[in-house]
Scaffold this motif. Structure first.
Motif, mmCIF file in Angstrom:
data_model
loop_
_atom_site.group_PDB
_atom_site.id
_atom_site.type_symbol
_atom_site.label_atom_id
_atom_site.label_comp_id
_atom_site.label_asym_id
_atom_site.label_seq_id
_atom_site.Cartn_x
_atom_site.Cartn_y
_atom_site.Cartn_z
ATOM 1 N N ASP A 93 7.890 -11.986 -1.327
ATOM 2 C CA ASP A 93 7.545 -12.389 0.034
ATOM 3 C C ASP A 93 6.091 -11.994 0.271
ATOM 4 N N PRO A 94 5.213 -12.971 0.551
ATOM 5 C CA PRO A 94 3.791 -12.661 0.708
ATOM 6 C C PRO A 94 3.464 -11.851 1.952
ATOM 7 N N ARG A 95 4.421 -11.683 2.852
ATOM 8 C CA ARG A 95 4.183 -10.908 4.067
ATOM 9 C C ARG A 95 4.290 -9.411 3.835
ATOM 10 N N LEU A 96 4.713 -9.025 2.635
ATOM 11 C CA LEU A 96 4.991 -7.622 2.356
ATOM 12 C C LEU A 96 4.377 -7.239 1.023
ATOM 13 N N ASP A 97 3.814 -6.036 0.955
ATOM 14 C CA ASP A 97 3.231 -5.542 -0.286
ATOM 15 C C ASP A 97 4.266 -5.598 -1.413
ATOM 16 N N LYS A 98 3.851 -6.098 -2.579
ATOM 17 C CA LYS A 98 4.767 -6.206 -3.714
ATOM 18 C C LYS A 98 5.331 -4.856 -4.121
ATOM 19 N N ALA A 99 4.597 -3.787 -3.863
ATOM 20 C CA ALA A 99 5.073 -2.448 -4.216
ATOM 21 C C ALA A 99 6.329 -2.071 -3.441
ATOM 22 N N HIS A 100 6.601 -2.779 -2.350
ATOM 23 C CA HIS A 100 7.774 -2.493 -1.536
ATOM 24 C C HIS A 100 8.917 -3.473 -1.802
ATOM 25 N N GLN A 101 8.790 -4.274 -2.866
ATOM 26 C CA GLN A 101 9.815 -5.230 -3.236
ATOM 27 C C GLN A 101 10.204 -5.010 -4.695
ATOM 28 N N ALA A 102 11.495 -5.109 -4.985
ATOM 29 C CA ALA A 102 11.973 -4.978 -6.362
ATOM 30 C C ALA A 102 11.904 -6.347 -7.024
#
Length: 298
Positions: A93-102
């Motif tokens: 999701d581009p709205r959220l930093d990738k570091a916070h997504q698995a």
């Protein structure tokens, strides 16, 4: 810094309005059933979340766990599209930093499935373009959680719950509000920087005889229910995902789901169709088939 000759540096073309990705998503509608069913949120204020609306559903993501604490989807059974192909690929999701997504690093070269939390076809209703967009939206990593890849009867039960409830419990209008998520426990085993949940929950809300009603469910993929988690996970191999067992699906009191997850489920515990028994052994009803589900107050 973006180089001056990069196409991104020029910004939107003259006369156009720039809209960030996914900015038009309305998300879950808490008034979809005609009575309020609020978005589930952590009952502890210290638990940080990010609310991410998509088409007909919303994800409440916990950045510290890199996955959803809860999801909520509106299902219009009369307007579902049955033949939307599964051609999408998973994306951040581009709205959220990738570091916070698995992302795919969690699922690469192992036995873990990317389990849809909001089932792929649940929000796929309405006009064709709207339904296609909903289908695409379900393939964000924010809507995934690691699940055992083995297919078994318990998994079949879990995946078919919404269809069964639409057919048998929605008081002819065939609408459901379905809340789903992993049970995020501090003791969940770590793997590649992500703690793998051993259980998942689901609460379905609908109208029955003109009034709000709800049922709750838990899916357990822990290796062995007869042993504690530490002993059950003792056979894990270094570098491999934690051993996961066959899915066991239970109907449980909605109140138990709220306590298990520390989520505020609004009015749903009070309109639960499953009677709360006092004996712990009888409180959770293991399902062998959808016919075992309690959908009327006894």
């Amino acid at each position: 810094m973006i180089p001056s000759d990069s196409p991104r540096a020029a910004g939107p073309a003259a006369g156009t309005t720039f809209r960030p990705p996914l900015a038009d998503r309305a998300g879950y509608d808490e008034h979809f059933l005609g009575v309020p069913v609020p978005l589930p949120m952590p009952s502890r204020p210290e638990v940080a979340t990010v609310v991410l609306p998509y088409t007909h559903f919303t994800v409440v993501l916990r950045p510290d766990r890199r996955m959803a604490a809860a999801t909520a989807v509106c299902i219009d059974g009369r307007r579902l599209l049955d033949h939307v192909p599964r051609e999408s690929s998973w994306q951040f999701d581009p709205r959220l930093d990738k570091a916070h997504q698995a992302g795919n690093d969690l699922y690469r070269d192992n036995s873990l499935d990317k389990g849809h939390l909001v089932r792929r076809l649940d929000p796929v209703w309405g006009a064709a373009a709207e339904a296609d967009q909903a289908n695409e939206d379900t393939f964000h990593y924010t809507n995934a959680a690691p699940q055992a890849d083995v297919f078994n009867q318990g998994k079949k039960l879990w995946q078919g719950l919404e269809n069964y409830l639409l057919d048998h419990a929605a008081d002819f209008d065939r609408k459901l509000a379905v809340l789903t998520g992993p049970v995020l426990h501090d003791s969940d085993p770590p793997y590649r920087g992500v703690q793998v949940p051993l259980r998942f929950w689901k609460v379905a809300a609908f109208l029955q005889d003109g009034a709000l009603a709800a049922t709750g469910y838990v899916l357990d993929q822990s290796p062995d229910l007869t042993r504690d988690a530490e002993r059950a996970l003792a056979g894990a191999q270094a570098g491999a995902p934690p051993p996961l067992g066959a899915f066991r699906t239970f109907q449980v009191p909605v109140r138990d789901v709220a306590e298990l997850t520390s989520l505020d489920l609004g009015p749903l515990p009070d309109v639960d169709l499953m009677p709360v028994t006092l004996a712990p052994a009888e409180r959770w009803k293991r399902l062998a088939s959808h016919d075992d589900i309690v959908l009327r107050r006894g």
